[in-house]
Design an enzyme around this catalytic site. Structure first.
Site, short mmCIF file in Angstrom:
data_model
loop_
_atom_site.label_atom_id
_atom_site.label_comp_id
_atom_site.label_asym_id
_atom_site.label_seq_id
_atom_site.Cartn_x
_atom_site.Cartn_y
_atom_site.Cartn_z
N ASP A 145 0.84 -1.19 0.00
CA ASP A 145 0.00 0.00 0.00
C ASP A 145 0.88 1.25 0.00
O ASP A 145 2.00 1.23 0.51
CB ASP A 145 -0.91 0.02 1.23
N LYS A 146 0.34 2.33 -0.51
CA LYS A 146 1.09 3.57 -0.62
C LYS A 146 1.69 4.00 0.73
O LYS A 146 2.84 4.43 0.80
CB LYS A 146 0.19 4.68 -1.17
#
Length: 358
Positions: A145-146
């Protein structure tokens, strides 16, 4: 045009026939490959072969003559943007392991793995800076995930990409994450077995626990240390690979990951100057290598995570200590949250050995 024979190279070992055509003869459509296979014109070492069959190094693929096709409005190939010296330096600074088959990055929080809507800065866009001495730029084989930091594996060859992809698909990997949770988990060591599905109305952007229609999702959470009822330092291991799995499980069990407002809401933010960034870090990855042996790599913590550990009185060194021995006697009743070690009473701080303070 006459028939052509192609010797399968090492980099194409294990690839599907249709993927081979996409890689080496992009002008040949899947329908054409299927038609050749049905009519017996496509041959591998003299035998008929189908689009889904896999190739091995050294085999000979015989391809029928390709009829020229008029191209009416071919789309121009979009050239990749040339990276600046600063971008190249930044990308190469992320590398924590480099070998024949793999590159490992320590991805910082805030950097997406791939592009998307309104996402223009991502690891995928930096791959040209990470080719080094390989024949082609590396390939992404999984994602983070970012806002999750830590270990991100890249394959340096197509063969390695196929191998690593199979390892991830069959769960033949060990992935350990570190997290700080808001509140202390009830048990010291628990198996979270809660199915996950897409949350209606979120456009597929958010997941939730869905007992009726969700896909099986299992995670192991082990408490490393506690700061009373306020927070805990937790090792998390995803045993399946669902989207946002650790974040959903942490929030669903009442102890969201610190900084994860998407799933934990306001309860995920701690007062007292603790960073509002998400505190989830891919600490360690263990995975087999194509030519034998294993890759075992750890990623250092980002600054905000390390600072929060210190502020809460946690020790990073405790996270790498071996876990305590599991209980020998199985629990009398089967529960979704099954304990593997004796649970502390909530709010008590453990010593490094895991014993309760007297």
């Amino acid at each position: 045009m006459s028939e052509r024979e192609h010797v399968i190279a090492a980099d194409d070992d294990g690839i599907r026939v249709d993927r081979w055509f996409k890689r080496h003869m992009a002008d040949v459509s899947f329908n054409q490959v299927s038609r050749w296979a049905r009519t017996g014109q496509l041959r591998l070492d003299g035998a008929r072969v189908g689009p889904g069959d896999r190739l091995a190094e050294g085999q000979v693929l015989r391809v029928p003559p390709v009829e020229p096709v008029a191209v009416l409005a071919a789309k121009p190939v979009k050239a990749r943007r040339e990276l600046s010296p600063e971008e190249i330096e930044f990308a190469q600074s992320l590398v924590i392991h480099r070998s024949q088959h793999a590159l490992v990055l320590n991805k910082p929080p805030g950097l997406a793995t791939q592009g998307g809507s309104k996402t223009f800065e991502h690891v995928d866009g930096l791959l040209d800076a990470l080719q080094f001495d390989a024949e082609s730029r590396p390939k992404l084989v999984h994602r983070l995930d970012k806002d999750t930091s830590g270990v991100l594996l890249l394959a340096r060859t197509s063969r390695a990409a196929a191998f690593f992809g199979k390892c991830f698909a069959t769960r033949d990997t060990k992935k350990l994450y570190w997290a700080i949770t808001a509140g202390g988990p009830r048990l010291d060591d628990a198996l979270i077995d809660l199915p996950i599905g897409k949350q209606p109305g979120s456009g597929g952007e958010k997941m939730h626990v869905d007992e009726a229609n969700g896909q099986s999702a299992k995670s192991r959470f082990r408490v490393i240390d506690r700061a009373g009822d306020r927070a805990a330092f937790v090792e998390m291991q995803p045993l399946t690979g669902r989207t946002h799995q650790l974040r959903v499980h942490a929030a669903a069990t009442g102890t969201p990951i610190v900084g994860d407002g998407k799933y934990g809401g306001k309860e995920s933010f701690l007062t007292g100057g603790v960073s509002r960034k998400m505190h989830l870090h891919a600490r360690r990855l263990v995975i087999a290598l194509p030519d034998g042996g294993k890759l075992d790599v750890k990623a250092d913590l980002p600054t905000h995570f390390a600072e929060t550990l210190a502020a809460l009185g946690f020790s990073e060194a405790d996270g790498d200590l071996p876990p305590p021995e599991p209980l020998k006697a199985p629990p009398k009743k089967s529960r979704r949250l099954s304990t593997a070690t004796s649970g502390n009473r909530r709010g008590e701080r453990r010593s490094r050995s895991g014993s309760k303070p007297k």
